[in-house]
Design a protein around this motif. Structure first.
Motif, mmCIF file in Angstrom:
data_model
loop_
_atom_site.group_PDB
_atom_site.id
_atom_site.type_symbol
_atom_site.label_atom_id
_atom_site.label_comp_id
_atom_site.label_asym_id
_atom_site.label_seq_id
_atom_site.Cartn_x
_atom_site.Cartn_y
_atom_site.Cartn_z
ATOM 1 N N ASP A 12 0.771 -1.248 0.000
ATOM 2 C CA ASP A 12 0.000 0.000 0.000
ATOM 3 C C ASP A 12 0.804 1.302 0.000
ATOM 4 O O ASP A 12 0.220 2.311 -0.394
ATOM 5 N N PRO A 13 1.933 1.632 0.371
ATOM 6 C CA PRO A 13 3.077 0.828 0.795
ATOM 7 C C PRO A 13 3.486 1.102 2.249
ATOM 8 O O PRO A 13 3.261 2.180 2.783
ATOM 9 N N ALA A 14 4.117 0.138 2.826
ATOM 10 C CA ALA A 14 4.761 0.279 4.138
ATOM 11 C C ALA A 14 5.683 -0.914 4.335
ATOM 12 O O ALA A 14 5.413 -2.012 3.845
ATOM 13 N N SER A 15 6.780 -0.688 5.032
ATOM 14 C CA SER A 15 7.724 -1.754 5.378
ATOM 15 C C SER A 15 7.881 -1.774 6.894
ATOM 16 O O SER A 15 7.926 -0.710 7.526
ATOM 17 N N TYR A 16 7.961 -2.970 7.455
ATOM 18 C CA TYR A 16 8.023 -3.138 8.901
ATOM 19 C C TYR A 16 9.145 -4.093 9.305
ATOM 20 O O TYR A 16 9.408 -5.074 8.608
ATOM 21 N N LEU A 17 9.760 -3.825 10.432
ATOM 22 C CA LEU A 17 10.587 -4.795 11.135
ATOM 23 C C LEU A 17 9.737 -5.287 12.285
ATOM 24 O O LEU A 17 9.084 -4.488 12.965
ATOM 25 N N PHE A 18 9.704 -6.608 12.489
ATOM 26 C CA PHE A 18 8.892 -7.123 13.583
ATOM 27 C C PHE A 18 9.716 -8.020 14.496
ATOM 28 O O PHE A 18 10.710 -8.619 14.089
ATOM 29 N N ALA A 19 9.269 -8.079 15.733
ATOM 30 C CA ALA A 19 9.860 -8.972 16.729
ATOM 31 C C ALA A 19 8.755 -9.373 17.687
ATOM 32 O O ALA A 19 7.899 -8.556 18.045
ATOM 33 N N ARG A 20 8.736 -10.642 18.053
ATOM 34 C CA ARG A 20 7.763 -11.114 19.026
ATOM 35 C C ARG A 20 8.382 -12.237 19.838
ATOM 36 O O ARG A 20 9.307 -12.912 19.389
ATOM 37 N N ILE A 21 7.868 -12.416 21.028
ATOM 38 C CA ILE A 21 8.383 -13.430 21.943
ATOM 39 C C ILE A 21 7.190 -14.152 22.564
ATOM 40 O O ILE A 21 6.122 -13.549 22.742
ATOM 41 N N GLY A 22 7.377 -15.406 22.843
ATOM 42 C CA GLY A 22 6.273 -16.159 23.425
ATOM 43 C C GLY A 22 6.680 -17.556 23.803
ATOM 44 O O GLY A 22 7.853 -17.848 24.039
ATOM 45 N N TYR A 23 5.691 -18.422 23.803
ATOM 46 C CA TYR A 23 5.897 -19.799 24.246
ATOM 47 C C TYR A 23 5.142 -20.731 23.311
ATOM 48 O O TYR A 23 4.083 -20.373 22.782
ATOM 49 N N GLU A 24 5.682 -21.928 23.137
ATOM 50 C CA GLU A 24 5.006 -22.946 22.332
ATOM 51 C C GLU A 24 4.435 -24.004 23.262
ATOM 52 O O GLU A 24 5.161 -24.596 24.057
ATOM 53 N N PHE A 25 3.133 -24.213 23.151
ATOM 54 C CA PHE A 25 2.446 -25.225 23.942
ATOM 55 C C PHE A 25 2.220 -26.446 23.062
ATOM 56 O O PHE A 25 1.469 -26.369 22.085
ATOM 57 N N PRO A 26 2.867 -27.584 23.359
ATOM 58 C CA PRO A 26 2.638 -28.786 22.552
ATOM 59 C C PRO A 26 1.212 -29.307 22.748
ATOM 60 O O PRO A 26 0.734 -29.397 23.876
ATOM 61 N N LEU A 27 0.532 -29.602 21.643
ATOM 62 C CA LEU A 27 -0.822 -30.135 21.694
ATOM 63 C C LEU A 27 -0.839 -31.624 21.358
ATOM 64 O O LEU A 27 -1.468 -32.413 22.044
ATOM 65 N N PHE A 28 -0.185 -31.982 20.274
ATOM 66 C CA PHE A 28 -0.051 -33.363 19.833
ATOM 67 C C PHE A 28 1.378 -33.570 19.385
ATOM 68 O O PHE A 28 2.199 -32.658 19.472
ATOM 69 N N ASP A 29 1.678 -34.740 18.841
ATOM 70 C CA ASP A 29 3.039 -35.071 18.454
ATOM 71 C C ASP A 29 3.678 -34.021 17.548
ATOM 72 O O ASP A 29 4.780 -33.583 17.788
ATOM 73 N N LYS A 30 2.975 -33.575 16.505
ATOM 74 C CA LYS A 30 3.545 -32.633 15.541
ATOM 75 C C LYS A 30 2.822 -31.297 15.509
ATOM 76 O O LYS A 30 3.057 -30.485 14.624
ATOM 77 N N LEU A 31 1.943 -31.044 16.459
ATOM 78 C CA LEU A 31 1.140 -29.831 16.469
ATOM 79 C C LEU A 31 1.353 -29.065 17.772
ATOM 80 O O LEU A 31 1.300 -29.649 18.855
ATOM 81 N N GLY A 32 1.623 -27.777 17.634
ATOM 82 C CA GLY A 32 1.799 -26.931 18.808
ATOM 83 C C GLY A 32 1.077 -25.606 18.630
ATOM 84 O O GLY A 32 0.737 -25.206 17.519
ATOM 85 N N LEU A 33 0.825 -24.929 19.739
ATOM 86 C CA LEU A 33 0.205 -23.613 19.734
ATOM 87 C C LEU A 33 1.245 -22.591 20.154
ATOM 88 O O LEU A 33 1.817 -22.688 21.237
ATOM 89 N N LEU A 34 1.511 -21.627 19.273
ATOM 90 C CA LEU A 34 2.423 -20.531 19.582
ATOM 91 C C LEU A 34 1.595 -19.357 20.092
ATOM 92 O O LEU A 34 0.683 -18.894 19.408
#
Length: 131
Positions: A12-34
């Motif tokens: 549209d235009p715009a450019s961004y630098l992003f940063a985020r921090i968090g935790y991954e919660f395992p739900l199943f063998d290959k699936l997690g929630l960030l």
């Protein structure tokens, strides 16, 4: 612990630098929630401004090195909006049962602007570090 950092672009235009921090919660063998919080800082362009972000992403690890994610996020810019998020990642480095890093592509857009994804969507490239 999970840390993302990267660059995103809006046509549209715009450019961004992003940063985020968090935790991954395992739900199943290959699936997690960030669950992550952070910021997206506008570095160029005139549409929108810097924003606080809070995201929840279901991350599915497919094959050995590929992952796919879908989720929702809050973007505080533009008066606050809910975004849909999709990403795809490739595992670059893995130390067993410890640190790894993933290169990922991500697209996010306001739910009400999905019909104008080309102009209003934000498309990014980032690195995800898992500790």
């Amino acid at each position: 612990l999970v840390v993302d950092t990267g660059f995103s672009y809006q046509f549209d235009p715009a450019s961004y630098l992003f940063a985020r921090i968090g935790y991954e919660f395992p739900l199943f063998d290959k699936l997690g929630l960030l669950a992550m919080v952070g910021g997206s800082f506008r570095v160029h362009g005139n549409d929108g401004g810097s924003a606080f972000i809070a995201d929840a992403i279901l991350d599915y690890h497919w094959w050995n090195r590929l992952s796919f994610g879908v989720g929702a996020g809050f973007w505080s810019g533009n008066g606050g909006q809910m975004d849909l998020i999709a990403n795809m990642g490739f595992l670059l480095y893995e130390k067993p049962n410890s640190f790894n890093s993933t290169l990922f592509l991500e697209a996010r857009s306001n739910i009400s602007e999905m019909d104008n994804l080309h102009d209003q969507g934000r498309f990014g490239l980032g690195v995800r570090f898992r500790f």
